[in-house]
Design a protein around this motif. Structure first.
Motif, PDB file in Angstrom:
ATOM      1  N   ASP A 179       0.837  -1.196   0.000  1.00 36.61           N
ATOM      2  CA  ASP A 179       0.000   0.000   0.000  1.00 36.61           C
ATOM      3  C   ASP A 179       0.877   1.253   0.000  1.00 36.61           C
ATOM      4  N   ASP A 180       0.317   2.357  -0.468  1.00 40.48           N
ATOM      5  CA  ASP A 180       1.017   3.653  -0.456  1.00 40.48           C
ATOM      6  C   ASP A 180       2.385   3.537  -1.110  1.00 40.48           C
ATOM      7  N   GLU A 236      -4.353   4.525  -6.748  1.00 35.47           N
ATOM      8  CA  GLU A 236      -5.252   4.991  -5.692  1.00 35.47           C
ATOM      9  C   GLU A 236      -5.579   6.465  -5.868  1.00 35.47           C
TER      10      GLU A 236
HETATM   11 CA    CA Z   1      -3.209   3.595   0.314  1.00 36.09          CA
END
Ligand code: CA
Ligand code: C2E
Ligand code: CA
Ligand code: CA
Length: 279
Positions: A179-180, A236
């Motif tokens: 993630d990220d 995202e």
């Molecule tokens: Ca994220």
């Protein structure tokens, strides 16, 4: 000057006390909230660029506080993390998400995949993978339908540990996502040791595309790198048409963001899925 210094000190401690007090209040309320069933999951659709279909959901926790209304995870996850309550909350999240996947299937709106977030403390939790696997199999869901998300910086905090835990999770059949991505300073060389399936490009890079040349170059490079490593990519925080068009020009599999949908409570999710089916 001394006097003033002392005053400052005084204010400073008052500040700290107020902060500690708020923290303690929240801590008490949080453990009660689990008993009182005040948490909810909202689901944000992940859309396949190839088919335009919903290929997954990300479960995002909300707290319906009796006085303060809806609280976003940024308000309480850090406290839950500090106090260890995150472990119990995490188990609740997996149970709820699996139950809702089953409900969707019964309603004739099955979704192939559910993404679930793990915070650093959960990641280090002994037997987390085995506990989750047990919950999931009780619910009749396959581990391969669940994608566990860990931020790049969590992984980089202890790479050896991460390789070990990821290995366990992979053996149990879970999909794994970083993630990220792009914010945690990992290197290609490190990433190739991880049995991951998906990179989620952090929305701070999506925000500037296509006008910001740096962001555009970074997003392009991440997608190319992911392809080279055989990974899927999710962008995202897609909020606008021009961002989507830029991503369509790349080899990016899926997108998630307000342009398609904000995270939705279960009933609204059903409406969304129904509407997107009839297109
Ligand atoms: Ca994220
Ligand atoms: P995240 O995993 O990076 O989740 C994405 C966040 O971006 C969500 O915020 C989502 O509402 C928001 N978002 C989605 N699309 C857009 C967009 O187009 N524009 C903008 N500006 N924002 C968008 P949310 O729900 O407040 O969650 C914040 C963070 O809290 C999550 O970041 C995740 O790290 C954590 N979190 C959420 N649910 C859980 C959970 O069940 N367990 C754990 N451990 N952490 C969670
Ligand atoms: Ca996430
Ligand atoms: Ca984030």
């Amino acid at each position: 000057a001394k006097q003033r210094g002392r005053n400052h000190y005084h204010f400073y401690t008052q500040d700290i006390n107020a902060q500690t007090y708020r923290h303690l209040m929240l801590e008490n309320e949080l453990s009660r909230a689990l008993d009182r069933d005040e948490f909810q999951l909202h689901y944000q659709p992940q859309i396949s660029l190839a088919t335009g279909k919903v290929e997954g959901l990300e479960a995002l926790v909300r707290w319906e506080h009796p006085e303060k209304g809806y609280l976003n995870p940024g308000h309480f996850i850090p406290v839950a993390e500090d106090t260890g309550l995150i472990e119990q909350l995490g188990l609740w999240v997996v149970r709820r998400a699996c139950a809702d996947m089953n409900r969707l299937e019964t309603t004739g709106l099955p979704v192939p995949r559910m993404a679930i977030n793990l915070s650093p403390r959960q990641f280090r939790q002994a037997d987390l993978a085995a506990q989750y696997a047990a919950i999931i199999s009780d619910a009749g869901i396959q581990a391969s339908q669940i994608e566990l998300e860990l931020t790049e910086s969590t992984i980089m905090q202890d790479i050896d540990k991460a390789v070990e835990i990821f290995g366990d999770m992979q053996q149990l059949g879970f999909r794994l996502a970083v993630d990220d991505f792009g914010t945690g300073y990992s290197s290609l060389n490190q990433l190739k040791h991880f049995p991951i399936h998906t990179l989620k490009i952090d929305r701070s890079f999506i925000r500037g595309i296509p006008q910001d040349r740096d962001d555009a170059a970074i997003v392009k490079a991440i997608v190319a790198m992911a392809k080279g490593l055989g990974l899927e990519v999710v962008a995202e925080g897609v909020e606008a048409r021009h961002q989507l068009d830029f991503l369509k020009g790349l080899d990016c599999e899926s997108v998630q963001g307000f342009y398609f949908s904000r995270p939705l409570p279960y009933d609204e999710l059903c409406e969304y899925l129904q509407a997107s089916e009839s297109v």
